[in-house]
Structures are given as C-alpha cells and as structure tokens.
Scaffold this motif. Sequence first.
Motif, PDB file in Angstrom:
ATOM      1  N   TYR A  50       0.752  -1.234   0.042  1.00  0.00           N
ATOM      2  CA  TYR A  50       0.105  -0.241   0.387  1.00  0.00           C
ATOM      3  C   TYR A  50       1.457   0.829  -0.141  1.00  0.00           C
ATOM      4  CZ  TYR A  50      -3.319   3.570   1.369  1.00  0.00           C
ATOM      5  OH  TYR A  50      -3.634   4.603   1.252  1.00  0.00           O
ATOM      6  N   LYS A  51       2.060   1.482   0.882  1.00  0.00           N
ATOM      7  CA  LYS A  51       2.550   2.578   0.983  1.00  0.00           C
ATOM      8  C   LYS A  51       3.603   2.819  -0.285  1.00  0.00           C
ATOM      9  CE  LYS A  51       3.203   1.544   5.763  1.00  0.00           C
ATOM     10  NZ  LYS A  51       4.068   1.712   6.813  1.00  0.00           N
ATOM     11  N   HIS A 201       3.864 -12.668  10.003  1.00  0.00           N
ATOM     12  CA  HIS A 201       2.553 -10.674   9.830  1.00  0.00           C
ATOM     13  C   HIS A 201       3.348  -9.731  10.521  1.00  0.00           C
ATOM     14  CE1 HIS A 201      -0.622 -13.915  10.674  1.00  0.00           C
ATOM     15  NE2 HIS A 201      -1.227 -14.092   9.056  1.00  0.00           N
ATOM     16  N   LEU A 202       4.264  -9.401   9.367  1.00  0.00           N
ATOM     17  CA  LEU A 202       4.713  -7.911   9.913  1.00  0.00           C
ATOM     18  C   LEU A 202       3.787  -7.043  10.282  1.00  0.00           C
ATOM     19  CD1 LEU A 202       6.830  -7.302   7.014  1.00  0.00           C
ATOM     20  CD2 LEU A 202       7.819  -8.812   8.895  1.00  0.00           C
ATOM     21  N   ASN A 203       4.104  -6.153  11.373  1.00  0.00           N
ATOM     22  CA  ASN A 203       3.877  -4.661  12.026  1.00  0.00           C
ATOM     23  C   ASN A 203       4.114  -3.325  10.925  1.00  0.00           C
ATOM     24  OD1 ASN A 203       6.647  -4.400  12.836  1.00  0.00           O
ATOM     25  ND2 ASN A 203       6.025  -4.527  14.688  1.00  0.00           N
ATOM     26  N   ALA A 204       3.910  -2.813  10.854  1.00  0.00           N
ATOM     27  CA  ALA A 204       3.950  -1.070  10.369  1.00  0.00           C
ATOM     28  C   ALA A 204       5.458  -1.706  10.709  1.00  0.00           C
ATOM     29  CB  ALA A 204       2.884   0.085  11.440  1.00  0.00           C
ATOM     30  N   ARG A 205       5.849  -1.447  11.912  1.00  0.00           N
ATOM     31  CA  ARG A 205       7.354  -1.435  11.687  1.00  0.00           C
ATOM     32  C   ARG A 205       8.226  -2.773  10.774  1.00  0.00           C
ATOM     33  NH1 ARG A 205      11.540  -0.904  16.988  1.00  0.00           N
ATOM     34  NH2 ARG A 205      13.236  -0.278  15.486  1.00  0.00           N
ATOM     35  N   HIS A 207       6.717  -3.454   7.948  1.00  0.00           N
ATOM     36  CA  HIS A 207       6.622  -3.184   6.657  1.00  0.00           C
ATOM     37  C   HIS A 207       7.515  -2.070   6.142  1.00  0.00           C
ATOM     38  CE1 HIS A 207       3.343  -5.868   5.397  1.00  0.00           C
ATOM     39  NE2 HIS A 207       2.332  -5.135   6.405  1.00  0.00           N
ATOM     40  N   ASP A 208       7.383  -1.343   6.669  1.00  0.00           N
ATOM     41  CA  ASP A 208       8.783   0.076   6.310  1.00  0.00           C
ATOM     42  C   ASP A 208       9.776  -0.817   6.450  1.00  0.00           C
ATOM     43  OD1 ASP A 208       6.643   1.742   6.948  1.00  0.00           O
ATOM     44  OD2 ASP A 208       6.822   2.236   8.798  1.00  0.00           O
ATOM     45  N   LEU A 211       9.967  -2.233   3.353  1.00  0.00           N
ATOM     46  CA  LEU A 211       9.530  -1.452   1.967  1.00  0.00           C
ATOM     47  C   LEU A 211      10.669  -1.031   0.877  1.00  0.00           C
ATOM     48  CD1 LEU A 211       7.857   0.187  -0.529  1.00  0.00           C
ATOM     49  CD2 LEU A 211       7.757   1.723   1.750  1.00  0.00           C
ATOM     50  N   PRO A 212      11.760  -0.786   1.213  1.00  0.00           N
ATOM     51  CA  PRO A 212      13.079  -0.029  -0.056  1.00  0.00           C
ATOM     52  C   PRO A 212      13.148  -1.504  -1.143  1.00  0.00           C
ATOM     53  CG  PRO A 212      13.662   0.078   2.396  1.00  0.00           C
ATOM     54  CD  PRO A 212      12.476  -0.145   2.707  1.00  0.00           C
ATOM     55  N   ILE A 213      13.639  -2.048  -0.295  1.00  0.00           N
ATOM     56  CA  ILE A 213      13.539  -3.898  -1.130  1.00  0.00           C
ATOM     57  C   ILE A 213      12.607  -4.376  -1.918  1.00  0.00           C
ATOM     58  CG2 ILE A 213      14.774  -6.219  -0.190  1.00  0.00           C
ATOM     59  CD1 ILE A 213      16.369  -4.317   0.495  1.00  0.00           C
TER      60      ILE A 213
END
Length: 226
Positions: A50-51, A201-205, A207-208, A211-213
């Motif tokens: 989503y991000k 299940h990743l938490n918000a941290r 997922h962040d 994300l760049p990977i």
Amino acid sequence: MKQLFLSVLLAMGTVVAVCAQQPLAGKRIGVLGDSYVRNHREPVENTWHYKFAQRQGMQYYNYGRNGNCISIDLNRWGKAMVNRYQEMNDSLDYIVVIAGHNDATRLDSIGIDLFREKLTELCDGLIDRYPCAQLFFFTPWMRADNDVNAHNFEAVVDCILKVCASRAIPVFDAYHHSNIYAQNDRFRDVYFQNGRRDTAHLNARGHDRFLPIAEHFIMQYIALDK
C-alpha cells in the motif's frame, strides 16, 4: 502579465517534475494473496505494498484474504486464489502475488503435485487475463529449522521459483533473500504483529523495513517496461 506568465510556467514545470518523479502515477496495481496482503488484524494502510502504491501515485487494489491458499478452497478462508483471481479488476497494469504460506502449512494433505498444478493454472490464468500487465510474485518468509513445516515451506518456495521462471514471472525470493529474519524470535518481537508467536505478519515497523527492498525489486522491472 509577465508575472502571471512566469507563474504559469513555474506551475507547469512543477507538474512535469512531479510526473517525472512518479512515472507510475495513475497506474493500477492489484495485490493478490493471503494475510501477508490483507495484513491480518492490522490496517491495510500499514502494508509495504500500500505504501509503495501511495509513494508512486498508483491506484491500489487489495485482494488479500486471511488464511487463503493458492491451491485449495477452504470453508473458513474462502475460495483459493486460483479460483478467485477472475474477481479482480478487469483492468490492471501491475499485479503482485504474495502467497504460498497457507499452502505450505497444509502441504502434507495438499501434496506438492496438486500445488504445482494449481500454481501453474494461476500463473497462466493471470497472463491470459492480463496480457499487458507486469506480474510479480513474492514468496513466504523463511521458517526456523525446528519448525515442523520448514521442509514444506522449502518445497513450496522451490516450486514457486520454478513455475514462475518457466513463465518469465519475476519472483522475489523472500525465503532466502530478504531483510526479514522471520526465523529469529527476537527479530519477530520487534517486527511482527504478535511478536515471536507470529511467523507471518509484519507490523508497521516491519513493513517499513521491507518496503525499500520490495520497491527496488519491482522498480527494476518497471524501468524495463517503460
């Protein structure tokens, strides 16, 4: 008048610059999968995909379903992905499939041959339904060596790599090559929704962190797709 003209030029330049920075603006991305996509019990807005879509100015469609399999329908978790991909938006420019975890946990009853058959059917179906779209596949995370299903996860990931390779679908092998150390208890305490009790299940941290990977992996193919 001159000042107005300069203001218009400046505004146009800003629009051009933004478009140049966001070549995917307005494009449609659909993400198909299980709770890695639905994000279990946390908001979809916390997910890396989503991000990614938001950063790129894309239209985002989430087709995640908790507990969902690629290969078999389940009474509690609904139709398998191979049977529900046709319910996705008719017009998508990019499709990301993040799946295999729930098939791996049930592989002793599903069997690797049926999994391969249904995975092949899903890949061929997506290509046929979206011949102009760019497809991507992401595998599940690694399991600890002492996990009862560790060998099944390895078999599922190996099957995903081979089937997708035979269809020229880029795969991010998150099982072997990611910055998510899901086999480590202390890592999961920091980056997973339910700490060390959670292996999916990743938490918000988390997922962040990923994300760049994931973004780098996707963008290298999109650059070729311009």
